[in-house]
Design a protein around this motif. Structure first.
Motif: not given
Length: 70
Positions: A30-37
């Motif tokens: 989830i954290i990784s996806y939010k950074k790459d959004k």
């Protein structure tokens, strides 16, 4: 008299480790996806068209199979 003793495949410690690992993995994703959004929005515009095309292709294959079977 025979008693069925249930033996588990995993120990309690292994199950707890698996549970914590899954929770930590989901949080990291989830954290990784939010950074790459922002990058996803910039580089992958219109990718839903490819998904719809793939789904249409699979449906077509099933229809061809159904029609030629009868």
């Amino acid at each position: 008299m025979y008693f069925c003793i249930k033996k588990t495949m995993f120990s309690k410690g292994q199950l707890l480790f698996a549970l914590f690992f899954i929770i930590a993995f989901i949080i990291a994703m989830i954290i990784s996806y939010k950074k790459d959004k922002m990058l996803h929005n910039q580089f992958y515009k219109g990718n839903y068209k490819i998904l719809l095309g793939f789904i249409a292709f699979v449906v077509m294959l099933f229809l061809i199979k159904y029609v030629t079977k009868h």
